[in-house]
Every structure is written in C-alpha cells, then in structure tokens.
Enzyme design. Structure first.
Site, PDB file in Angstrom:
ATOM      1  N   HIS A 178     -37.855 -31.663  17.652  1.00 34.84           N
ATOM      2  CA  HIS A 178     -37.183 -31.857  18.943  1.00 34.84           C
ATOM      3  C   HIS A 178     -36.781 -33.317  19.082  1.00 34.84           C
ATOM      4  CE1 HIS A 178     -36.817 -32.103  23.398  1.00 34.84           C
ATOM      5  NE2 HIS A 178     -36.519 -30.829  23.315  1.00 34.84           N
ATOM      6  N   PHE A 179     -35.749 -33.731  18.600  1.00 36.36           N
ATOM      7  CA  PHE A 179     -34.682 -33.110  17.816  1.00 36.36           C
ATOM      8  C   PHE A 179     -34.602 -33.851  16.486  1.00 36.36           C
ATOM      9  CE2 PHE A 179     -33.535 -32.724  22.283  1.00 36.36           C
ATOM     10  CZ  PHE A 179     -33.240 -31.388  22.394  1.00 36.36           C
TER      11      PHE A 179
END
Length: 172
Positions: A71-72
């Site tokens: 993420h991410f």
C-alpha cells in the site's frame, strides 16, 4: 478479571490476542499483523477529555512493516483504515479492562478526518482515546473520540467510535 494495570507492553498485548491477559470470556485484541500497537502507555477510568476514561498507546514505525510493501508499491503509506481499526481495538480493550465480557466488534464511527499520513520514514504513531460513555449491562458498549498522531503531529481525528461486546456473534 486479572491483570488490570495502567500500562501494557507488547508481550501483554500478544497475550490479550490469545485470550490470556484478562481471562476467559474477556475481549481479545487481534494477533499480528492486525495488532496495530506495540504498547499501551496509559489506562485510566477517570481521566480524559470527558472524565470517563483515557487510553494512550503507541506503534513503532519501521520501513519493513507489512503494509508498506502493498500500500502502495512505489508510494508506501500506512492505510488510514488501520489507524481507525487501532482506535476500535483500544476501545474494545478498554471495555475488557473495566470488566466487560464478550467478543469485541466495531459498531461504527460518527466522523473521521484524515489530515496527514504515516510514511516509512516516521518513527512513532500515538493513539489517544477519550472515552465518552461505557454501558456495562446486558449490552456492553463503549463510545469514544480518538486521535492519531505521527511523531507528535495530529493526522486523524475520529468522533463517536463505537464498539460492542457480544456473547454470541453468530447472528451479528
């Protein structure tokens, strides 16, 4: 209930995740990776903004925490929902700490505002929970306001966090 203290270390929180801290029938914290704190530094039934209870807890941030990889990719940030979940976790822990029994479930939140982010370069997240109300009858429920700070700067505010304890969750 056993082990009612005003602070808890990582080993204590891991014991809670296995149902071994407060005893049988009391709410459990989640196990890693969903356990979102390393220590609880303060528990009080009488302090806080509303005089109904205060919880302070911390999470140490390191770049190798599991959520930064996904993420991410290329833009790592701790998901805001994990900070929100940590606040629900702490309200549930408080309910067990004051003697409530049952399985903890998040019931909602009135309002959440995100004004910052938690990056891998951060050092410490602090959670502050101010209890507004505790119902400990047939229904066990807590209502609280919470704040998340990263390295001392407020980045999330949640109003009216609700957690309930249930004896039977099959119909939940």
């Amino acid at each position: 209930m056993q082990n009612k203290r005003d602070s808890y270390n990582r080993e204590d929180l891991l014991a809670s995740s296995q149902g071994e801290l407060f005893g049988e029938g009391y709410p459990q914290l989640p196990a890693p990776n969903m356990l979102m704190m390393d220590r609880i530094t303060k528990m009080s039934e009488t302090e806080g903004e509303f005089g109904k209870g205060l919880i302070l807890a911390e999470l140490d941030i390191t770049p190798d925490l599991w959520f930064f990889d996904c993420h991410f990719p290329g833009d790592p940030v701790m998901p805001g929902c994990l900070g929100l979940d940590a606040m629900w976790q702490l309200v549930g822990f408080f309910l067990g700490w004051v003697g409530g029994k049952g399985k903890g479930r998040a019931l909602g939140v009135g309002e959440v505002k995100f004004t910052g982010q938690i990056l891998p370069t951060a050092k410490k997240v602090t959670y502050e929970i101010n209890m507004k109300r505790v119902v400990n009858r047939k229904l066990v429920m807590g209502l609280a306001d919470g704040r998340v700070l990263v390295d001392g700067k407020e980045i999330y505010v949640a109003k009216d966090l609700k957690v309930g304890l249930f004896q039977d969750t099959s119909a939940f």
